[in-house]
Write an enzyme that holds these catalytic residues in place. Sequence first.
Site, PDB file in Angstrom:
ATOM      1  N   SER A   9       6.912 100.987  19.205  1.00 11.74           N
ATOM      2  CA  SER A   9       6.610 100.069  20.299  1.00 11.74           C
ATOM      3  C   SER A   9       5.153  99.657  20.260  1.00 11.74           C
ATOM      4  O   SER A   9       4.255 100.493  20.327  1.00 11.74           O
ATOM      5  CB  SER A   9       6.915 100.722  21.650  1.00 11.74           C
ATOM      6  OG  SER A   9       6.322  99.949  22.672  1.00 11.74           O
ATOM      7  N   HIS A  34       9.289  97.003  18.129  1.00 15.08           N
ATOM      8  CA  HIS A  34       9.741  96.928  19.515  1.00 15.08           C
ATOM      9  C   HIS A  34       8.646  96.299  20.373  1.00 15.08           C
ATOM     10  O   HIS A  34       7.506  96.751  20.376  1.00 15.08           O
ATOM     11  CB  HIS A  34      10.087  98.333  20.013  1.00 15.08           C
ATOM     12  CG  HIS A  34      10.719  98.374  21.373  1.00 15.08           C
ATOM     13  ND1 HIS A  34      12.048  98.073  21.586  1.00 15.08           N
ATOM     14  CD2 HIS A  34      10.205  98.683  22.583  1.00 15.08           C
ATOM     15  CE1 HIS A  34      12.327  98.208  22.876  1.00 15.08           C
ATOM     16  NE2 HIS A  34      11.215  98.575  23.511  1.00 15.08           N
ATOM     17  N   ASP A  36       7.548  95.141  24.103  1.00 19.35           N
ATOM     18  CA  ASP A  36       7.820  95.374  25.529  1.00 19.35           C
ATOM     19  C   ASP A  36       7.152  94.323  26.390  1.00 19.35           C
ATOM     20  O   ASP A  36       5.926  94.265  26.475  1.00 19.35           O
ATOM     21  CB  ASP A  36       7.284  96.755  25.933  1.00 19.35           C
ATOM     22  CG  ASP A  36       8.132  97.881  25.372  1.00 19.35           C
ATOM     23  OD1 ASP A  36       9.352  97.880  25.637  1.00 19.35           O
ATOM     24  OD2 ASP A  36       7.582  98.752  24.686  1.00 19.35           O
ATOM     25  N   MET A  38       6.588  92.941  30.151  1.00 21.10           N
ATOM     26  CA  MET A  38       6.657  93.388  31.552  1.00 21.10           C
ATOM     27  C   MET A  38       5.993  92.355  32.457  1.00 21.10           C
ATOM     28  O   MET A  38       4.939  91.818  32.103  1.00 21.10           O
ATOM     29  CB  MET A  38       5.916  94.711  31.712  1.00 21.10           C
ATOM     30  CG  MET A  38       6.382  95.803  30.788  1.00 21.10           C
ATOM     31  SD  MET A  38       5.402  97.280  31.048  1.00 21.10           S
ATOM     32  CE  MET A  38       6.126  98.346  29.789  1.00 21.10           C
ATOM     33  N   HIS A  67      12.186  93.597  24.227  1.00 19.29           N
ATOM     34  CA  HIS A  67      12.735  94.268  25.409  1.00 19.29           C
ATOM     35  C   HIS A  67      12.109  93.617  26.644  1.00 19.29           C
ATOM     36  O   HIS A  67      10.932  93.799  26.921  1.00 19.29           O
ATOM     37  CB  HIS A  67      12.373  95.774  25.309  1.00 19.29           C
ATOM     38  CG  HIS A  67      12.734  96.576  26.507  1.00 19.29           C
ATOM     39  ND1 HIS A  67      12.243  97.863  26.711  1.00 19.29           N
ATOM     40  CD2 HIS A  67      13.547  96.321  27.557  1.00 19.29           C
ATOM     41  CE1 HIS A  67      12.726  98.346  27.831  1.00 19.29           C
ATOM     42  NE2 HIS A  67      13.503  97.436  28.375  1.00 19.29           N
ATOM     43  N   MET A  69      11.431  93.330  30.332  1.00 20.59           N
ATOM     44  CA  MET A  69      11.428  94.029  31.633  1.00 20.59           C
ATOM     45  C   MET A  69      10.888  93.060  32.667  1.00 20.59           C
ATOM     46  O   MET A  69       9.792  93.211  33.200  1.00 20.59           O
ATOM     47  CB  MET A  69      10.562  95.296  31.531  1.00 20.59           C
ATOM     48  CG  MET A  69      11.240  96.392  30.729  1.00 20.59           C
ATOM     49  SD  MET A  69      10.079  97.657  30.179  1.00 20.59           S
ATOM     50  CE  MET A  69       9.507  96.870  28.683  1.00 20.59           C
ATOM     51  N   MET A 138      17.481 103.522  28.678  1.00 20.32           N
ATOM     52  CA  MET A 138      16.111 103.932  28.999  1.00 20.32           C
ATOM     53  C   MET A 138      16.116 105.435  29.252  1.00 20.32           C
ATOM     54  O   MET A 138      16.886 105.941  30.064  1.00 20.32           O
ATOM     55  CB  MET A 138      15.601 103.206  30.248  1.00 20.32           C
ATOM     56  CG  MET A 138      15.298 101.733  30.078  1.00 20.32           C
ATOM     57  SD  MET A 138      14.175 101.318  28.722  1.00 20.32           S
ATOM     58  CE  MET A 138      12.718 102.297  29.102  1.00 20.32           C
ATOM     59  N   ASP A 176      14.926 104.555  24.417  1.00 21.86           N
ATOM     60  CA  ASP A 176      13.539 104.097  24.628  1.00 21.86           C
ATOM     61  C   ASP A 176      12.866 104.925  25.718  1.00 21.86           C
ATOM     62  O   ASP A 176      13.284 104.890  26.873  1.00 21.86           O
ATOM     63  CB  ASP A 176      13.584 102.616  25.037  1.00 21.86           C
ATOM     64  CG  ASP A 176      12.221 101.980  25.157  1.00 21.86           C
ATOM     65  OD1 ASP A 176      11.204 102.627  24.832  1.00 21.86           O
ATOM     66  OD2 ASP A 176      12.178 100.806  25.598  1.00 21.86           O
TER      67      ASP A 176
HETATM   68  C1  DX5 Z   1       8.636 101.675  28.590  1.00 26.36           C
HETATM   69  C2  DX5 Z   1       8.830 100.854  27.359  1.00 26.36           C
HETATM   70  C3  DX5 Z   1       8.821 101.644  26.118  1.00 26.36           C
HETATM   71  C4  DX5 Z   1       7.550 102.371  25.839  1.00 26.36           C
HETATM   72  C5  DX5 Z   1       7.939 103.624  25.140  1.00 26.36           C
HETATM   73  O1  DX5 Z   1       8.815 100.903  29.705  1.00 26.36           O
HETATM   74  O2  DX5 Z   1      10.067 100.158  27.411  1.00 26.36           O
HETATM   75  O3  DX5 Z   1       9.230 100.889  24.992  1.00 26.36           O
HETATM   76  O4  DX5 Z   1       6.641 101.642  25.078  1.00 26.36           O
HETATM   77  O5  DX5 Z   1       6.803 104.357  25.001  1.00 26.36           O
HETATM   78  P1  DX5 Z   1       6.784 105.905  24.664  1.00 26.36           P
HETATM   79  O6  DX5 Z   1       7.434 106.073  23.326  1.00 26.36           O
HETATM   80  O7  DX5 Z   1       5.315 106.184  24.653  1.00 26.36           O
HETATM   81  O8  DX5 Z   1       7.505 106.627  25.758  1.00 26.36           O
HETATM   82 ZN    ZN Z   2      10.859  99.221  25.502  1.00 26.53          ZN
END
Ligand code: DX5
Ligand code: ZN
Length: 216
Positions: A9, A34, A36, A38, A67, A69, A138, A176
Amino acid sequence: MKTKLIAPSLLSADFGNLQRDIEMLNDSQADWLHIDVMDGRFVPNISFGFPVMKTIQKHAKKFMDVHLMIVEPEKYVEEFISHGADLVSVHYEACTHLHRTIHHIQSLGAKAGVVLNPSTPVLMLEDIIADVDLVLLMSVNPGFGGQKFIENTYKKIAETKDLILSNNSTALIQIDGGVNIDNASKLFDAGADVLVAGNAVFSAESPERMIELLKV
Ligand code: DX5
Ligand code: ZN
Protein backbone atom coordinates in the site's frame (compact mmCIF):
# COMPACT_ATOMS: atom_id res chain seq x y z
CA MET A 1 -4.99 -23.21 -7.78
CA LYS A 2 -3.84 -21.03 -4.91
CA THR A 3 -2.95 -17.43 -5.60
CA LYS A 4 -0.46 -15.66 -3.35
CA LEU A 5 -0.25 -12.04 -4.31
CA ILE A 6 1.24 -9.13 -2.37
CA ALA A 7 -0.10 -5.62 -2.85
CA PRO A 8 2.04 -3.04 -1.03
CA SER A 9 0.00 0.00 0.00
CA LEU A 10 1.40 3.34 -1.14
CA LEU A 11 -0.27 4.99 1.86
CA SER A 12 2.86 4.19 3.87
CA ALA A 13 5.26 5.37 1.13
CA ASP A 14 7.35 8.52 1.43
CA PHE A 15 5.30 11.06 -0.52
CA GLY A 16 8.34 13.30 -0.81
CA ASN A 17 9.99 10.48 -2.72
CA LEU A 18 6.98 8.90 -4.35
CA GLN A 19 8.69 8.22 -7.68
CA ARG A 20 11.59 6.49 -5.89
CA ASP A 21 9.22 4.31 -3.84
CA ILE A 22 7.12 3.36 -6.88
CA GLU A 23 10.28 2.43 -8.81
CA MET A 24 11.43 0.31 -5.86
CA LEU A 25 8.09 -1.54 -6.03
CA ASN A 26 8.38 -1.87 -9.83
CA ASP A 27 11.67 -3.70 -9.33
CA SER A 28 10.39 -5.81 -6.41
CA GLN A 29 8.35 -9.00 -6.29
CA ALA A 30 5.22 -7.00 -5.48
CA ASP A 31 2.32 -8.17 -7.63
CA TRP A 32 -0.04 -5.23 -7.33
CA LEU A 33 0.18 -1.62 -6.21
CA HIS A 34 -2.53 -0.85 -3.63
CA ILE A 35 -3.75 2.74 -3.80
CA ASP A 36 -5.83 4.02 -0.86
CA VAL A 37 -8.10 6.95 -1.62
CA MET A 38 -9.78 8.59 1.41
CA ASP A 39 -12.17 11.54 1.44
CA GLY A 40 -12.46 12.54 5.11
CA ARG A 41 -16.16 11.63 4.98
CA PHE A 42 -16.43 7.88 4.54
CA VAL A 43 -13.33 7.54 6.72
CA PRO A 44 -11.86 10.02 9.21
CA ASN A 45 -8.80 10.74 7.11
CA ILE A 46 -7.90 12.29 3.74
CA SER A 47 -5.17 10.71 1.62
CA PHE A 48 -4.86 11.96 -1.96
CA GLY A 49 -6.70 12.44 -5.23
CA PHE A 50 -6.10 12.79 -8.94
CA PRO A 51 -2.88 14.86 -9.00
CA VAL A 52 -1.14 12.10 -7.03
CA MET A 53 -2.86 9.43 -9.15
CA LYS A 54 -1.25 11.08 -12.20
CA THR A 55 2.22 10.65 -10.67
CA ILE A 56 1.47 7.04 -9.76
CA GLN A 57 0.19 6.30 -13.26
CA LYS A 58 3.28 7.88 -14.80
CA HIS A 59 5.74 5.68 -12.91
CA ALA A 60 3.92 2.48 -11.91
CA LYS A 61 4.49 -0.69 -13.91
CA LYS A 62 2.44 -2.98 -11.66
CA PHE A 63 -1.28 -3.73 -11.68
CA MET A 64 -2.99 -0.72 -10.12
CA ASP A 65 -5.44 -1.73 -7.37
CA VAL A 66 -7.48 1.29 -6.25
CA HIS A 67 -9.35 1.08 -2.94
CA LEU A 68 -11.93 3.86 -2.73
CA MET A 69 -12.79 4.88 0.83
CA ILE A 70 -15.10 7.64 -0.30
CA VAL A 71 -18.82 8.37 -0.27
CA GLU A 72 -20.63 8.15 -3.62
CA PRO A 73 -17.74 6.34 -5.32
CA GLU A 74 -19.84 5.91 -8.47
CA LYS A 75 -19.19 9.58 -9.27
CA TYR A 76 -15.44 8.99 -9.58
CA VAL A 77 -14.86 5.45 -10.87
CA GLU A 78 -14.53 6.57 -14.48
CA GLU A 79 -11.86 9.13 -13.62
CA PHE A 80 -9.87 6.60 -11.59
CA ILE A 81 -9.95 4.18 -14.50
CA SER A 82 -8.79 6.92 -16.86
CA HIS A 83 -5.93 7.48 -14.38
CA GLY A 84 -4.78 3.88 -14.84
CA ALA A 85 -6.76 1.85 -12.30
CA ASP A 86 -6.85 -1.84 -13.33
CA LEU A 87 -9.10 -2.75 -10.40
CA VAL A 88 -11.47 -0.44 -8.54
CA SER A 89 -12.88 -1.58 -5.21
CA VAL A 90 -15.83 0.19 -3.62
CA HIS A 91 -17.23 -0.22 -0.12
CA TYR A 92 -20.51 -2.08 0.33
CA GLU A 93 -21.30 0.53 3.02
CA ALA A 94 -20.80 3.43 0.59
CA CYS A 95 -22.89 2.16 -2.34
CA THR A 96 -26.64 2.53 -2.52
CA HIS A 97 -26.70 0.84 -5.93
CA LEU A 98 -23.81 -1.57 -5.64
CA HIS A 99 -24.85 -3.81 -8.54
CA ARG A 100 -24.97 -0.84 -10.90
CA THR A 101 -21.59 0.47 -9.73
CA ILE A 102 -19.87 -2.93 -10.06
CA HIS A 103 -21.16 -3.36 -13.62
CA HIS A 104 -20.29 0.22 -14.48
CA ILE A 105 -16.66 -0.39 -13.43
CA GLN A 106 -16.52 -3.58 -15.52
CA SER A 107 -18.11 -1.89 -18.54
CA LEU A 108 -15.22 0.60 -18.47
CA GLY A 109 -12.75 -2.28 -18.84
CA ALA A 110 -11.54 -2.57 -15.23
CA LYS A 111 -11.97 -5.30 -12.62
CA ALA A 112 -14.45 -4.55 -9.85
CA GLY A 113 -14.12 -5.32 -6.17
CA VAL A 114 -16.44 -4.95 -3.20
CA VAL A 115 -15.07 -4.08 0.25
CA LEU A 116 -16.53 -4.98 3.65
CA ASN A 117 -15.75 -3.12 6.85
CA PRO A 118 -14.89 -5.35 9.84
CA SER A 119 -18.45 -5.07 11.22
CA THR A 120 -20.28 -5.86 7.95
CA PRO A 121 -21.32 -9.53 7.67
CA VAL A 122 -20.17 -11.57 4.67
CA LEU A 123 -23.76 -12.69 4.03
CA MET A 124 -24.53 -9.18 2.70
CA LEU A 125 -22.63 -10.26 -0.44
CA GLU A 126 -24.94 -13.15 -1.29
CA ASP A 127 -26.60 -11.36 -4.21
CA ILE A 128 -23.48 -9.74 -5.65
CA ILE A 129 -20.79 -12.41 -5.22
CA ALA A 130 -21.33 -13.86 -8.72
CA ASP A 131 -20.72 -10.42 -10.26
CA VAL A 132 -17.56 -9.24 -8.53
CA ASP A 133 -13.93 -9.93 -9.42
CA LEU A 134 -12.69 -9.49 -5.86
CA VAL A 135 -13.89 -9.32 -2.26
CA LEU A 136 -11.77 -7.12 -0.03
CA LEU A 137 -12.19 -7.90 3.66
CA MET A 138 -11.00 -5.04 5.87
CA SER A 139 -9.02 -6.44 8.77
CA VAL A 140 -8.85 -3.02 10.44
CA ASN A 141 -11.32 -0.14 10.45
CA PRO A 142 -10.38 1.78 7.31
CA GLY A 143 -8.75 5.19 7.52
CA PHE A 144 -5.19 4.67 8.72
CA GLY A 145 -2.16 2.51 8.12
CA GLY A 146 -0.31 0.76 10.91
CA GLN A 147 -3.31 -0.52 12.89
CA LYS A 148 -3.70 -3.84 14.69
CA PHE A 149 -5.10 -6.82 12.75
CA ILE A 150 -8.63 -7.92 13.79
CA GLU A 151 -8.63 -11.71 14.38
CA ASN A 152 -12.30 -12.17 13.40
CA THR A 153 -11.07 -11.79 9.80
CA TYR A 154 -10.16 -15.51 9.68
CA LYS A 155 -13.81 -16.43 10.23
CA LYS A 156 -14.84 -14.01 7.48
CA ILE A 157 -12.33 -15.53 5.03
CA ALA A 158 -13.87 -18.98 5.58
CA GLU A 159 -17.38 -17.58 5.09
CA THR A 160 -16.33 -15.72 1.92
CA LYS A 161 -14.68 -18.85 0.54
CA ASP A 162 -17.93 -20.82 1.10
CA LEU A 163 -19.99 -18.09 -0.54
CA ILE A 164 -17.66 -18.02 -3.57
CA LEU A 165 -17.77 -21.80 -3.98
CA SER A 166 -21.52 -22.11 -3.58
CA ASN A 167 -22.10 -19.43 -6.23
CA ASN A 168 -19.45 -20.58 -8.74
CA SER A 169 -17.87 -17.17 -8.36
CA THR A 170 -14.32 -16.50 -9.54
CA ALA A 171 -13.77 -13.66 -7.04
CA LEU A 172 -10.40 -13.35 -5.34
CA ILE A 173 -10.22 -12.69 -1.60
CA GLN A 174 -8.07 -9.74 -0.54
CA ILE A 175 -7.16 -8.79 3.04
CA ASP A 176 -6.27 -5.23 4.03
CA GLY A 177 -5.00 -3.94 7.36
CA GLY A 178 -2.45 -5.10 9.91
CA VAL A 179 -0.92 -7.71 7.61
CA ASN A 180 2.64 -8.59 8.63
CA ILE A 181 5.20 -11.33 8.67
CA ASP A 182 3.47 -13.07 11.63
CA ASN A 183 0.07 -13.51 9.98
CA ALA A 184 0.74 -13.53 6.21
CA SER A 185 1.20 -17.27 5.72
CA LYS A 186 -1.74 -18.02 8.06
CA LEU A 187 -3.92 -15.73 5.95
CA PHE A 188 -2.87 -17.42 2.70
CA ASP A 189 -3.51 -20.82 4.30
CA ALA A 190 -6.95 -19.64 5.43
CA GLY A 191 -7.89 -18.84 1.81
CA ALA A 192 -6.70 -15.30 1.11
CA ASP A 193 -5.44 -14.68 -2.44
CA VAL A 194 -4.11 -11.12 -2.12
CA LEU A 195 -2.58 -9.45 0.93
CA VAL A 196 -2.24 -5.68 1.22
CA ALA A 197 0.69 -4.52 3.32
CA GLY A 198 1.58 -0.92 4.05
CA ASN A 199 3.39 -0.47 7.31
CA ALA A 200 5.00 -3.93 7.22
CA VAL A 201 6.64 -3.17 3.87
CA PHE A 202 7.60 0.46 4.25
CA SER A 203 8.84 0.28 7.85
CA ALA A 204 11.07 -2.69 7.02
CA GLU A 205 14.79 -2.15 6.72
CA SER A 206 14.53 -3.72 3.27
CA PRO A 207 11.03 -3.32 1.77
CA GLU A 208 12.01 -5.56 -1.18
CA ARG A 209 13.06 -8.36 1.13
CA MET A 210 9.91 -7.95 3.25
CA ILE A 211 7.75 -8.37 0.12
CA GLU A 212 9.56 -11.65 -0.61
CA LEU A 213 9.12 -12.83 2.98
CA LEU A 214 5.40 -12.05 3.01
CA LYS A 215 4.94 -14.48 0.09
CA VAL A 216 6.53 -17.45 1.83
C1 DX5 B 1 -6.48 1.33 5.63
C2 DX5 B 1 -6.03 1.10 4.23
C3 DX5 B 1 -4.93 0.13 4.11
C4 DX5 B 1 -3.67 0.51 4.81
C5 DX5 B 1 -3.06 -0.76 5.28
O1 DX5 B 1 -7.60 2.12 5.64
O2 DX5 B 1 -7.10 0.63 3.43
O3 DX5 B 1 -4.67 -0.25 2.77
O4 DX5 B 1 -2.78 1.22 4.01
O5 DX5 B 1 -1.98 -0.42 6.04
P1 DX5 B 1 -1.25 -1.40 7.04
O6 DX5 B 1 -0.72 -2.55 6.24
O7 DX5 B 1 -0.19 -0.51 7.60
O8 DX5 B 1 -2.25 -1.83 8.08
ZN1 ZN C 1 -6.62 -0.26 1.40
